[in-house]
Design a protein around this motif. Structure first.
Motif, PDB file in Angstrom:
ATOM      1  N   ASP A 230       0.736  -1.204  -0.120  1.00  0.00           N
ATOM      2  CA  ASP A 230       0.133  -0.099   0.156  1.00  0.00           C
ATOM      3  C   ASP A 230       0.927   1.292   0.044  1.00  0.00           C
ATOM      4  N   VAL A 231       0.585   2.190  -0.969  1.00  0.00           N
ATOM      5  CA  VAL A 231       1.697   3.432  -1.023  1.00  0.00           C
ATOM      6  C   VAL A 231       0.727   4.673  -0.910  1.00  0.00           C
ATOM      7  N   ARG A 232      -0.591   4.321  -0.267  1.00  0.00           N
ATOM      8  CA  ARG A 232      -1.371   5.592   0.147  1.00  0.00           C
ATOM      9  C   ARG A 232      -0.875   6.598   0.908  1.00  0.00           C
ATOM     10  N   GLU A 233       0.073   6.042   1.948  1.00  0.00           N
ATOM     11  CA  GLU A 233       0.490   7.111   3.034  1.00  0.00           C
ATOM     12  C   GLU A 233       1.582   8.184   2.153  1.00  0.00           C
ATOM     13  N   GLU A 234       2.607   7.188   1.499  1.00  0.00           N
ATOM     14  CA  GLU A 234       3.567   8.030   0.568  1.00  0.00           C
ATOM     15  C   GLU A 234       2.994   8.915  -0.305  1.00  0.00           C
ATOM     16  N   LEU A 235       1.898   8.639  -0.963  1.00  0.00           N
ATOM     17  CA  LEU A 235       1.156   9.491  -1.932  1.00  0.00           C
ATOM     18  C   LEU A 235       0.800  10.579  -1.245  1.00  0.00           C
ATOM     19  N   THR A 236       0.135  10.656   0.234  1.00  0.00           N
ATOM     20  CA  THR A 236      -0.250  11.875   0.680  1.00  0.00           C
ATOM     21  C   THR A 236       0.835  12.426   1.048  1.00  0.00           C
ATOM     22  N   ARG A 237       1.999  12.049   1.410  1.00  0.00           N
ATOM     23  CA  ARG A 237       3.150  12.967   2.031  1.00  0.00           C
ATOM     24  C   ARG A 237       3.637  13.591   0.489  1.00  0.00           C
ATOM     25  N   LEU A 238       3.752  12.921  -0.341  1.00  0.00           N
ATOM     26  CA  LEU A 238       4.243  13.488  -1.828  1.00  0.00           C
ATOM     27  C   LEU A 238       3.251  14.720  -2.103  1.00  0.00           C
ATOM     28  N   ARG A 239       2.131  14.558  -2.012  1.00  0.00           N
ATOM     29  CA  ARG A 239       1.251  15.796  -2.392  1.00  0.00           C
ATOM     30  C   ARG A 239       1.505  16.846  -1.139  1.00  0.00           C
ATOM     31  N   ALA A 240       1.701  16.515  -0.010  1.00  0.00           N
ATOM     32  CA  ALA A 240       2.172  17.549   1.008  1.00  0.00           C
ATOM     33  C   ALA A 240       3.412  18.443   0.736  1.00  0.00           C
ATOM     34  N   HIS A 241       4.236  17.469   0.207  1.00  0.00           N
ATOM     35  CA  HIS A 241       5.618  17.983  -0.148  1.00  0.00           C
ATOM     36  C   HIS A 241       5.457  19.106  -1.415  1.00  0.00           C
ATOM     37  N   LEU A 242       4.717  18.461  -2.241  1.00  0.00           N
ATOM     38  CA  LEU A 242       4.678  19.382  -3.533  1.00  0.00           C
ATOM     39  C   LEU A 242       3.788  20.679  -3.309  1.00  0.00           C
ATOM     40  N   GLY A 243       3.043  20.626  -2.417  1.00  0.00           N
ATOM     41  CA  GLY A 243       2.316  21.911  -1.805  1.00  0.00           C
ATOM     42  C   GLY A 243       3.345  22.862  -1.187  1.00  0.00           C
ATOM     43  N   GLN A 244       4.253  22.236  -0.507  1.00  0.00           N
ATOM     44  CA  GLN A 244       5.004  22.997   0.200  1.00  0.00           C
ATOM     45  C   GLN A 244       6.137  23.528  -0.748  1.00  0.00           C
ATOM     46  N   LEU A 245       6.501  22.828  -1.794  1.00  0.00           N
ATOM     47  CA  LEU A 245       7.325  23.516  -2.935  1.00  0.00           C
ATOM     48  C   LEU A 245       6.813  24.624  -3.589  1.00  0.00           C
ATOM     49  N   ALA A 246       5.510  24.678  -3.830  1.00  0.00           N
ATOM     50  CA  ALA A 246       4.936  25.641  -4.524  1.00  0.00           C
ATOM     51  C   ALA A 246       4.918  26.862  -3.569  1.00  0.00           C
ATOM     52  N   GLN A 247       4.556  26.579  -2.429  1.00  0.00           N
ATOM     53  CA  GLN A 247       4.535  27.614  -1.605  1.00  0.00           C
ATOM     54  C   GLN A 247       5.896  28.370  -1.282  1.00  0.00           C
ATOM     55  N   VAL A 248       7.094  27.686  -1.208  1.00  0.00           N
ATOM     56  CA  VAL A 248       8.221  27.957  -0.934  1.00  0.00           C
ATOM     57  C   VAL A 248       8.720  28.761  -2.216  1.00  0.00           C
ATOM     58  N   LEU A 249       8.513  28.415  -3.493  1.00  0.00           N
ATOM     59  CA  LEU A 249       8.672  29.095  -4.543  1.00  0.00           C
ATOM     60  C   LEU A 249       8.101  30.532  -4.752  1.00  0.00           C
ATOM     61  N   ASP A 250       6.829  30.606  -4.342  1.00  0.00           N
ATOM     62  CA  ASP A 250       5.815  31.513  -4.216  1.00  0.00           C
ATOM     63  C   ASP A 250       6.554  32.779  -3.394  1.00  0.00           C
ATOM     64  N   ALA A 251       7.078  32.263  -2.182  1.00  0.00           N
ATOM     65  CA  ALA A 251       7.479  33.278  -1.265  1.00  0.00           C
ATOM     66  C   ALA A 251       8.873  33.890  -1.749  1.00  0.00           C
ATOM     67  N   GLY A 252       9.795  33.097  -2.559  1.00  0.00           N
ATOM     68  CA  GLY A 252      10.726  33.651  -2.929  1.00  0.00           C
ATOM     69  C   GLY A 252      11.883  33.898  -1.689  1.00  0.00           C
ATOM     70  N   GLY A 253      12.949  34.641  -2.105  1.00  0.00           N
ATOM     71  CA  GLY A 253      14.121  35.016  -1.163  1.00  0.00           C
ATOM     72  C   GLY A 253      15.040  33.759  -1.290  1.00  0.00           C
ATOM     73  N   ALA A 254      15.753  33.891  -0.370  1.00  0.00           N
ATOM     74  CA  ALA A 254      16.802  32.451  -0.180  1.00  0.00           C
ATOM     75  C   ALA A 254      16.241  31.081   0.243  1.00  0.00           C
ATOM     76  N   VAL A 255      15.852  30.504  -0.799  1.00  0.00           N
ATOM     77  CA  VAL A 255      15.018  29.222  -0.847  1.00  0.00           C
ATOM     78  C   VAL A 255      15.699  27.923  -1.039  1.00  0.00           C
ATOM     79  N   GLY A 256      17.073  28.159  -1.239  1.00  0.00           N
ATOM     80  CA  GLY A 256      17.902  26.902  -1.751  1.00  0.00           C
ATOM     81  C   GLY A 256      17.899  25.874  -0.849  1.00  0.00           C
ATOM     82  N   ARG A 257      18.114  26.227   0.591  1.00  0.00           N
ATOM     83  CA  ARG A 257      18.138  25.196   1.832  1.00  0.00           C
ATOM     84  C   ARG A 257      16.793  24.594   1.957  1.00  0.00           C
TER      85      ARG A 257
END
Length: 304
Positions: A230-257
């Motif tokens: 079962d990979v449902r938990e992994e898929l849920t976390r992947l979607r959460a991380h992708l949401g965070q990725l979009a938020q970090v890119l939208d925020a801008g600034g020093a986002v490398g780390r």
């Protein structure tokens, strides 16, 4: 030369760039070239002429106020301002007078007529000599250096931001590609369970031949197999991380780390999915997701 720290603008920036600027004042010209490349931290290397060595701490603080990460090399050249000579010509009048006096005295003794020409005097050794120009006032050099360095950093930062915005566009595209693979894995998972059940039934029939098949036992094995894969938990976390990725890119600034951490988490979840996948279609989707994450990692390494 007093650096002013400004609040970082919400722009994405790469760690590679170049800036060059010149400024003139008090008879001198200051040229600054600033280059930056990738680095885990901010590492500033300054090369200043001796006349500007006293301003190194202030120049370093100015660079640190404008940049967050990267290896930054700053080279400064000090030269006379346009129209100003690098050397001064000094005339030794007493020595010239001595040459004239001795030449006339020798002419009288030898009975040679004529007087001494100026051109002849100027050609005598030591009458004219070139000397370094007077050093400019050190206090006046600070503002000139600050002006040239500030302009060079403006250009450097502008170029880093231009490349950073391009990296942001690419990362958003890769995030969409990864999201598409996540959707594909989620859509294929139920069909994969059905195919596992059918394969299990075929194996049991082959082993038992014409004997009666215990349907309850088959369902138990299928349920156990489905739980392990079962990979449902992994898929849920992947979607959460992708949401965070979009938020970090939208925020801008020093986002490398922060982005580097998110990419590691995305990679960990996809590796888990790949290890659980015993279905060809799921394995192919997991491999495609890993490819997108690897491309993201390469781009993130360039961000400030």
């Amino acid at each position: 030369m007093v650096p002013t720290r400004t609040a970082p603008a919400p722009h994405l920036a790469s760690m590679t760039g170049f800036g060059r600027a010149e400024a003139a004042g008090d008879g001198v010209s200051v040229t600054v070239e600033a280059r930056s490349v990738n680095h885990r931290h901010l590492d500033v290397a300054l090369r200043l002429p001796r006349a500007l060595a006293a301003f190194e701490p202030e120049a370093r603080r100015l660079v640190q106020s404008r940049l967050e990460r990267g290896r930054v090399d700053v080279a400064v050249l000090l030269a006379p301002a346009p129209g100003q000579a690098a050397q001064r010509i000094r005339a030794d009048a007493p020595l010239a007078a001595e040459y004239v006096a001795r030449a006339r005295e020798l002419g009288r003794e030898l009975g040679v007529p004529g007087d001494v020409a100026l051109a002849w005097v100027l050609e005598r050794p030591g009458v004219l000599r070139a000397e370094e120009a007077d050093a400019p006032d050190e206090a006046a050099l600070g503002p000139v250096l600050a002006q040239a360095l500030g302009r060079a950093l403006d250009e450097l930062v502008a170029r880093r931001r231009t490349e950073g915005e391009a990296l942001g566009v690419e990362l958003r595209k890769l995030g969409d590609d990864l999201g598409a693979q996540v959707d594909l894995i989620e859509a294929r998972a139920p069909a994969a369970v059905a195919r596992r059940e059918e394969r299990l039934r075929e194996r049991i029939r082959a082993l038992l031949g014409g004997a009666t098949v215990d349907e309850g036992r088959i369902l138990t094995e299928v349920a156990s197999w489905a739980e392990k894969t079962d990979v449902r938990e992994e898929l849920t976390r992947l979607r959460a991380h992708l949401g965070q990725l979009a938020q970090v890119l939208d925020a801008g600034g020093a986002v490398g780390r922060p982005l580097d951490f998110l990419v590691q988490e995305l990679n960990r979840e996809v590796n888990t999915i790949a290890s659980k996948a015993d279905d060809l279609e799921l394995s192919q989707a997991a491999l495609a997701a890993k490819g997108a994450i690897e491309k993201m990692r390469e781009q993130v390494q360039n961000l400030e």
